[in-house]
Design a protein around this motif. Structure first.
Motif, mmCIF file in Angstrom:
data_model
loop_
_atom_site.group_PDB
_atom_site.id
_atom_site.type_symbol
_atom_site.label_atom_id
_atom_site.label_comp_id
_atom_site.label_asym_id
_atom_site.label_seq_id
_atom_site.Cartn_x
_atom_site.Cartn_y
_atom_site.Cartn_z
ATOM 1 N N GLN A 92 0.855 -1.182 0.000
ATOM 2 C CA GLN A 92 0.000 0.000 0.000
ATOM 3 C C GLN A 92 0.895 1.238 0.000
ATOM 4 O O GLN A 92 2.039 1.169 0.458
ATOM 5 C CB GLN A 92 -0.880 0.035 1.249
ATOM 6 N N GLU A 93 0.370 2.356 -0.488
ATOM 7 C CA GLU A 93 1.181 3.574 -0.491
ATOM 8 C C GLU A 93 1.697 3.847 0.919
ATOM 9 O O GLU A 93 0.941 3.940 1.873
ATOM 10 C CB GLU A 93 0.376 4.767 -0.986
ATOM 11 N N THR A 94 2.998 3.925 1.027
ATOM 12 C CA THR A 94 3.684 4.085 2.301
ATOM 13 C C THR A 94 4.561 5.321 2.246
ATOM 14 O O THR A 94 5.232 5.560 1.244
ATOM 15 C CB THR A 94 4.564 2.844 2.583
ATOM 16 N N GLU A 95 4.556 6.087 3.314
ATOM 17 C CA GLU A 95 5.423 7.257 3.401
ATOM 18 C C GLU A 95 6.549 6.948 4.377
ATOM 19 O O GLU A 95 6.326 6.355 5.427
ATOM 20 C CB GLU A 95 4.635 8.473 3.874
ATOM 21 N N LEU A 96 7.770 7.348 4.020
ATOM 22 C CA LEU A 96 8.920 7.123 4.876
ATOM 23 C C LEU A 96 9.937 8.236 4.662
ATOM 24 O O LEU A 96 9.847 8.990 3.689
ATOM 25 C CB LEU A 96 9.548 5.756 4.603
ATOM 26 N N SER A 107 11.205 13.555 -2.319
ATOM 27 C CA SER A 107 11.450 14.992 -2.236
ATOM 28 C C SER A 107 12.844 15.374 -2.745
ATOM 29 O O SER A 107 13.059 16.496 -3.179
ATOM 30 C CB SER A 107 11.264 15.482 -0.795
ATOM 31 N N SER A 108 13.791 14.449 -2.687
ATOM 32 C CA SER A 108 15.114 14.641 -3.279
ATOM 33 C C SER A 108 15.537 13.313 -3.902
ATOM 34 O O SER A 108 15.004 12.264 -3.546
ATOM 35 C CB SER A 108 16.120 15.124 -2.234
ATOM 36 N N PRO A 109 16.472 13.334 -4.849
ATOM 37 C CA PRO A 109 16.804 12.112 -5.604
ATOM 38 C C PRO A 109 17.258 10.943 -4.734
ATOM 39 O O PRO A 109 18.037 11.108 -3.798
ATOM 40 C CB PRO A 109 17.944 12.566 -6.519
ATOM 41 N N GLN A 150 17.653 2.375 -11.016
ATOM 42 C CA GLN A 150 17.590 3.757 -11.469
ATOM 43 C C GLN A 150 18.185 4.654 -10.399
ATOM 44 O O GLN A 150 17.886 4.499 -9.217
ATOM 45 C CB GLN A 150 16.150 4.204 -11.734
ATOM 46 N N GLN A 151 19.012 5.599 -10.839
ATOM 47 C CA GLN A 151 19.602 6.579 -9.939
ATOM 48 C C GLN A 151 18.867 7.896 -10.087
ATOM 49 O O GLN A 151 18.330 8.212 -11.146
ATOM 50 C CB GLN A 151 21.063 6.812 -10.277
ATOM 51 N N GLY A 152 18.860 8.683 -9.030
ATOM 52 C CA GLY A 152 18.319 10.027 -9.091
ATOM 53 C C GLY A 152 16.817 10.087 -9.302
ATOM 54 O O GLY A 152 16.309 10.981 -9.965
ATOM 55 N N VAL A 153 16.079 9.165 -8.723
ATOM 56 C CA VAL A 153 14.628 9.105 -8.907
ATOM 57 C C VAL A 153 13.942 10.103 -7.974
ATOM 58 O O VAL A 153 14.211 10.122 -6.777
ATOM 59 C CB VAL A 153 14.099 7.686 -8.625
ATOM 60 N N THR A 154 13.066 10.929 -8.543
ATOM 61 C CA THR A 154 12.215 11.801 -7.731
ATOM 62 C C THR A 154 10.731 11.508 -7.996
ATOM 63 O O THR A 154 9.910 11.730 -7.128
ATOM 64 C CB THR A 154 12.493 13.288 -7.997
ATOM 65 N N ASP A 155 10.415 11.037 -9.195
ATOM 66 C CA ASP A 155 9.028 10.704 -9.542
ATOM 67 C C ASP A 155 9.078 9.681 -10.671
ATOM 68 O O ASP A 155 9.435 10.021 -11.801
ATOM 69 C CB ASP A 155 8.289 11.965 -9.982
ATOM 70 N N ARG A 165 18.812 13.313 2.878
ATOM 71 C CA ARG A 165 17.498 12.938 3.407
ATOM 72 C C ARG A 165 16.463 13.124 2.319
ATOM 73 O O ARG A 165 16.583 14.015 1.480
ATOM 74 C CB ARG A 165 17.144 13.803 4.608
ATOM 75 N N SER A 166 15.449 12.285 2.351
ATOM 76 C CA SER A 166 14.382 12.384 1.365
ATOM 77 C C SER A 166 13.083 11.829 1.952
ATOM 78 O O SER A 166 13.085 10.768 2.564
ATOM 79 C CB SER A 166 14.754 11.597 0.103
ATOM 80 N N ASP A 167 11.998 12.567 1.767
ATOM 81 C CA ASP A 167 10.671 12.074 2.121
ATOM 82 C C ASP A 167 10.147 11.312 0.912
ATOM 83 O O ASP A 167 10.119 11.845 -0.199
ATOM 84 C CB ASP A 167 9.730 13.225 2.459
ATOM 85 N N VAL A 168 9.742 10.065 1.120
ATOM 86 C CA VAL A 168 9.411 9.170 0.015
ATOM 87 C C VAL A 168 8.004 8.603 0.194
ATOM 88 O O VAL A 168 7.610 8.243 1.299
ATOM 89 C CB VAL A 168 10.429 8.007 -0.059
ATOM 90 N N LYS A 169 7.270 8.505 -0.930
ATOM 91 C CA LYS A 169 6.024 7.750 -1.004
ATOM 92 C C LYS A 169 6.289 6.600 -1.964
ATOM 93 O O LYS A 169 6.790 6.818 -3.070
ATOM 94 C CB LYS A 169 4.887 8.602 -1.560
#
Length: 108
Positions: free
Chosen positions: A10-14, A50-52, A68-73, A98-102
């Motif tokens: 399920q969509e998870t935020e971390l 939020s960042s790669p 894949q490197q540098g993924v933001t979306d 640091r990066s906020d990820v979904k």
């Protein structure tokens, strides 16, 4: 036949790269998710950051299916599943970043 979507994650935020004194190196720079999969399906993953970050998908044979490197979306897939077994989705960032990820994953 009708294609049905089976949700694996399920969509998870971390938060990647968060400070954690119990983790090796004091930061949580890597998160891994394991999934039981079936053959003749396609594996998909949706990542927003939020960042790669770096993203890797490990197949049932233990080899890298996609990196894949540098993924933001990104939406990764369909990646073919050749045999029943366990796959993994690995998310990572460099120490100090640091990066906020979904993230979510599914099979069709």
């Amino acid at each position: 036949m009708l294609r049905r979507k089976k949700v694996l994650l399920q969509e998870t935020e971390l938060e990647l790269g968060r400070f954690d004194p119990e983790a090796e190196g004091m930061y949580r720079n890597i998160e891994a998710y394991r999934f039981e999969v079936r053959p003749r399906k396609g594996f998909y993953a949706r990542i927003e950051a939020s960042s790669p970050i770096d993203v890797g998908v490990i197949g049932t044979d233990g080899y890298n299916l996609k990196f894949q490197q540098g993924v933001t979306d990104a939406c990764i897939g369909p990646l073919p599943i050749k045999e029943k077994g366990e796959m993994a989705l690995i998310l990572g960032t460099y120490p100090g970043d640091r990066s906020d990820v979904k993230v979510s994953a599914w099979m069709e």
